[in-house]
Scaffold this motif. Structure first.
Motif: not given
Length: 158
Positions: A116-133
């Motif tokens: 359920g999350v989109i993950v950035c590998p650089c600094h491990n930020s996670h974003f919602s697959v529903e709304d990008g939050s």
């Protein structure tokens, strides 16, 4: 003829030099960690606009770049399209969303979509697959929405 003794100019105090160097370093660090000014988190994608009516767009024009078949996007997950700079998600069956694949923290490309999350590998930020939050920082801004069209079983960039 009078001979004047050279007058020495006092050197800056050590505390002044250290404070100036520290301030310059802080300015550089804040500039590096700042956003790029592209906070378009309030934009609405075609998929977002259609989400209230069942999720999939039934647009008749297909002028955009073909991305995938709807069956290629896992339910509860998503697929990253690096060349196009977008990530397409399917938060619930038949509802497709698209977001920029550029992390809002420092512009790295997101690396994976899972649980359920989109993950950035650089600094491990996670974003919602529903709304990008943002679900987990250091990012503070959501992923900007991207526009897609879903027609039948085909997903294209708008």
């Amino acid at each position: 003829m009078t001979s004047e003794l050279p007058q020495s100019v006092p050197a800056p105090a050590r505390r002044t030099v250290v404070a100036a160097v520290g301030a310059a370093g802080l300015a550089v660090a804040l500039t590096a960690c700042g956003s790029d000014g592209d906070s378009s988190g309030s934009s609405t994608s075609q998929a977002d606009a259609n989400a209230g009516g069942g999720g999939a767009s039934s647009s008749s024009g297909s002028g955009g770049t073909a991305l995938a078949k709807t069956s290629d996007i896992p339910e509860g997950g998503g697929t990253i399209f690096k060349d196009q700079g977008v990530v397409v998600t399917q938060p619930t069956a038949g509802t497709f969303k698209a977001f920029s694949s550029k992390c809002t923290h420092q512009g790295c490309a997101v690396g994976s979509v899972a649980d359920g999350v989109i993950v950035c590998p650089c600094h491990n930020s996670h974003f919602s697959v529903e709304d990008g939050s943002v679900k987990k920082g250091p990012a503070t801004q959501p992923l900007p929405a991207a526009q897609i069209n879903v027609s039948g079983d085909s997903i294209t960039l708008a």
